[in-house]
Design a protein around this motif. Structure first.
Motif, mmCIF file in Angstrom:
data_model
loop_
_atom_site.group_PDB
_atom_site.id
_atom_site.type_symbol
_atom_site.label_atom_id
_atom_site.label_comp_id
_atom_site.label_asym_id
_atom_site.label_seq_id
_atom_site.Cartn_x
_atom_site.Cartn_y
_atom_site.Cartn_z
ATOM 1 N N ILE A 152 0.873 -1.273 0.024
ATOM 2 C CA ILE A 152 0.020 -0.076 -0.019
ATOM 3 C C ILE A 152 0.896 1.247 -0.038
ATOM 4 O O ILE A 152 0.514 2.343 -0.646
ATOM 5 N N PRO A 155 2.362 1.349 -4.051
ATOM 6 C CA PRO A 155 1.432 0.604 -4.915
ATOM 7 C C PRO A 155 1.816 0.521 -6.415
ATOM 8 O O PRO A 155 1.383 -0.646 -6.988
ATOM 9 N N LEU A 158 2.592 -3.148 -7.509
ATOM 10 C CA LEU A 158 1.748 -4.078 -8.038
ATOM 11 C C LEU A 158 2.101 -4.446 -9.515
ATOM 12 O O LEU A 158 1.782 -5.638 -9.931
ATOM 13 N N ARG A 250 6.567 5.015 3.459
ATOM 14 C CA ARG A 250 5.599 5.804 4.304
ATOM 15 C C ARG A 250 4.804 5.010 5.467
ATOM 16 O O ARG A 250 4.576 3.828 4.912
ATOM 17 N N SER A 253 -1.896 3.621 7.140
ATOM 18 C CA SER A 253 -2.753 3.632 8.426
ATOM 19 C C SER A 253 -3.675 2.523 8.453
ATOM 20 O O SER A 253 -3.946 1.973 7.267
ATOM 21 N N LEU A 255 -7.030 2.358 8.500
ATOM 22 C CA LEU A 255 -8.038 2.708 7.566
ATOM 23 C C LEU A 255 -7.625 2.393 6.212
ATOM 24 O O LEU A 255 -8.373 1.760 5.185
ATOM 25 N N GLU A 256 -6.269 2.722 5.712
ATOM 26 C CA GLU A 256 -6.035 2.438 4.455
ATOM 27 C C GLU A 256 -5.864 0.893 4.111
ATOM 28 O O GLU A 256 -6.456 0.442 3.184
ATOM 29 N N ILE A 259 -9.615 -0.293 3.575
ATOM 30 C CA ILE A 259 -9.993 -0.088 2.590
ATOM 31 C C ILE A 259 -9.444 -0.692 1.336
ATOM 32 O O ILE A 259 -10.263 -1.209 0.565
ATOM 33 N N PHE A 260 -8.094 -1.107 1.291
ATOM 34 C CA PHE A 260 -7.288 -1.704 0.531
ATOM 35 C C PHE A 260 -7.823 -3.220 0.339
ATOM 36 O O PHE A 260 -8.343 -3.559 -0.663
ATOM 37 N N ALA A 263 -11.472 -3.039 -1.491
ATOM 38 C CA ALA A 263 -11.382 -2.409 -2.877
ATOM 39 C C ALA A 263 -10.516 -3.610 -3.728
ATOM 40 O O ALA A 263 -11.042 -3.897 -4.898
ATOM 41 N N VAL A 264 -9.611 -4.151 -3.329
ATOM 42 C CA VAL A 264 -8.924 -5.475 -4.222
ATOM 43 C C VAL A 264 -9.954 -6.300 -4.315
ATOM 44 O O VAL A 264 -10.214 -7.025 -5.394
ATOM 45 N N VAL A 267 -12.632 -5.161 -7.106
ATOM 46 C CA VAL A 267 -12.077 -5.005 -8.253
ATOM 47 C C VAL A 267 -11.766 -6.442 -9.009
ATOM 48 O O VAL A 267 -12.000 -6.537 -10.132
ATOM 49 N N CYS A 268 -11.117 -7.121 -8.329
ATOM 50 C CA CYS A 268 -10.885 -8.475 -8.670
ATOM 51 C C CYS A 268 -11.847 -9.488 -8.998
ATOM 52 O O CYS A 268 -11.973 -10.005 -10.015
ATOM 53 N N ALA A 407 2.101 -8.464 -3.932
ATOM 54 C CA ALA A 407 1.141 -8.445 -5.033
ATOM 55 C C ALA A 407 1.108 -9.696 -6.115
ATOM 56 O O ALA A 407 0.249 -9.845 -6.572
ATOM 57 N N ILE A 410 -1.967 -11.714 -5.551
ATOM 58 C CA ILE A 410 -3.012 -11.323 -5.983
ATOM 59 C C ILE A 410 -3.170 -11.668 -7.517
ATOM 60 O O ILE A 410 -3.990 -11.916 -8.078
#
Lengths: 425, 127
Positions: A152, A155, A158, A250, A253, A255-256, A259-260, A263-264, A267-268, A407, A410
């Motif tokens: 994350i 990214p 990926l 970096r 967090s 929350l990220e 969400i990841f 989201a993944v 999308v997949c 990655a 996935i």
């Protein structure tokens, strides 16, 4: 009394031993030696080797092997005796069971009463592989064990995971040229993804007759990643590239990360619905881990669930390695193609990193982390780190390499979904 | 009614033993699908990361400032490496500006037991 003893010996298994079985015992012994003494992926190779040994013994009550007249074999077959019963009349008495069959109900559906189920221990346990239950559930544990933070934070890695799937597709072509069908070629190509559950998931769907050989090849080569990858990495990179230092990652967090995961999954699944089972379980496990509110579930997924399923999956896969199917020229071809798949996947990731550096030279990526796109987590990332350390002992690539490494998991699942959607239906 | 464009025809009906050209087209399609999927995730994560970096409310942690030399206990001054390790750990853990006033060794007979009790009590939810 002697007569009794002689008649008892006719019930023993000695008379069923064949020379092919003895060869398989030797192969099982080699696998056990590699796993236990040399540490080659012991968590999977020990159950697989044991399953292979059991499959090549004249057992009773363990596994049923159906051999048809055309020479094909089918394992883990259990028998169900059932008889049709009358369509139950509307009744509030749950204990009322009709005794005589009568005409079919108006809906046209027939109701069967199961009277007897007959099968061996692994006829039932192996249904977890046949019904595609075990691999996605193992992915639940994999997701619970995986930290997607480095991915994350960076990214674009990926794309390295995507490029590392090159080996799958090149091996597909090679397998076709060697005479395998498209379904078999896809199942062999997935070895290049270095992802055991995905390889078993795909092989079971497309080419179950090759499941044993593919699983052994996949797990053996995964443990050989530290031997296979470094020469290819050195061949494709310069000394200047190997000492590239990357910017610090970096902080990501919570929350990220949550969400990841969602989201993944969305999308997949939208792009490749046939990979739903694998991706959904992977992201469910990861969500449970990252949300921090389901500690007990995470601990179960990371330990009990994945350990139990590893035992059952490994032994079930091993039991498909009967001598008749394993001791065939196709097995040797699979072993050779497996190395090719790994090699091209490694090369794909490294070359993608070099291309990335041409496009964004101000923020370079050390090409050594490209090889970590082969999803043998975390071994491939460790190999990238160790190779970087050889040329610069102050260059710490491990966390950067974890990005493409996860990655790749996935990417391999997406590739498997593509093969299933185009070949299975 | 679903209409498949002719471009999808080779994809949907790959033969058991495809010709080389057919196989190459199939591989390129597959690799493209993988790249599209992961690129879409990449784009999404860059967008989310952009918002998280931009609207982050917590101030950036400044490097720790050691205002006074650490007070030694029993005349033992901690080594410079230990001071550096402690200040680095604090800077990494605290996400806000801070100032280290002093570094003291713990009284091992009392404080670890107190820390252990604090951890146990914190692990039980009261609701």
């Amino acid at each position: 009394m002697i007569q009794d003893l002689l008649s008892f010996f006719t019930t023993t298994g000695f008379q069923f031993i064949t020379w092919q079985m003895l060869v398989m015992w030797l192969i099982a012994a080699i696998l056990l030696y590699l796993a236990v003494a040399k540490g080659f992926e012991p968590l999977l190779l020990v159950p697989i080797a044991f399953g292979a040994l059991i499959a090549n013994l004249p057992t009773r009550g363990v596994i049923t092997i159906d051999r048809s007249v055309d020479g094909t074999t089918q394992t883990a077959v259990f028998r169900v005796e059932a008889r049709p019963v009358a369509h139950p009349a509307p009744s509030h008495d749950a204990a009322a069971i009709p005794t005589a069959p009568s005409s079919m109900p108006e809906s046209g559906r027939q109701v069967l009463k199961i009277e007897r189920v007959e099968g061996g221990l692994y006829d039932f346990i192996s249904q977890g592989v046949k019904l595609e239950l075990f691999p996605p559930l193992i992915f639940l544990g994999v997701g619970a064990l995986t930290d997607f933070g480095p991915l994350i934070a960076m990214p674009r890695t990926l794309l390295l995971g995507a490029a590392a799937q090159l080996g799958l597709f090149i091996t597909f072509m090679g397998a076709n040229l060697l005479g395998f069908t498209s379904k078999q070629a896809a199942s062999i190509g997935i070895i290049g993804g270095a992802d055991g559950p995905t390889a078993i998931f795909l092989a079971n769907k497309l080419a179950p007759e090759l499941l044993g050989a593919i699983a052994v090849a996949a797990y053996s080569y995964m443990s050989l990643v530290p031997l296979i990858q470094p020469p290819i990495m050195r061949l494709l990179t310069t000394k200047k590239e190997r000492v590239i230092r990357m910017k610090s990652l970096r902080k990501v967090s919570k929350l990220e990360k949550l969400i990841f995961a969602i989201a993944v999954m969305i999308v997949c699944i939208l792009l490749v619905p046939d990979a739903s089972a694998l991706i959904a379980m992977l992201m469910l496990g990861n969500f449970l881990r990252e949300c921090g509110a389901t500690e007990r579930l995470v601990k179960s997924a990371q330990n009990e669930i994945i350990n139990i399923l590893t035992i059952f999956l490994g032994t079930s896969v091993g039991m498909t390695m009967q001598a008749e199917t394993f001791l065939a020229p196709s097995t040797l071809k699979i072993i050779v193609l497996g190395v090719i798949a790994f090699a091209f996947s490694t090369a794909g990731g490294v070359l993608a990193a070099k291309v990335m550096n041409l496009i964004t030279p101000h923020n370079p990526v050390n090409p050594l982390i490209g090889s970590a796109g082969v999803s043998a987590v975390p071994m491939a990332a460790r190999v990238s780190h160790n190779e970087g350390q050889r040329y610069d002992s102050n260059n710490y690539l491990l966390m950067h390499a974890m990005g493409p490494n996860v990655a790749g998991v996935i990417g391999t699942a997406v590739a498997a979904g593509y093969f299933i959607s185009t070949l299975a239906h | 009614m679903v209409i498949y464009p002719s471009a999808l025809a080779p994809l949907a009906t790959l033969s058991e033993h495809p010709a080389l050209g057919e196989s190459i087209a199939y591989q390129l399609n597959g690799l493209t699908v993988v790249f599209i999927a992961l690129s879409a995730i990449w784009a999404l994560m860059e967008l989310i990361g952009f918002f998280f970096r931009r609207f982050r409310t917590a101030p950036t942690a400044k490097p720790a400032v050691l205002s006074a030399p650490p007070a030694p206990l029993n005349g033992n001054r901690p080594r410079h490496e230990i001071v550096a390790a402690i200040t680095s750990a604090i800077a990494a853990t605290l996400d806000e500006p801070h100032r280290i006033v002093e570094i003291l060794p713990l009284d091992q007979t009392r404080d670890w037991a107190r820390e252990g009790r604090r951890e146990i009590f914190a692990s039980h939810r009261t609701r």
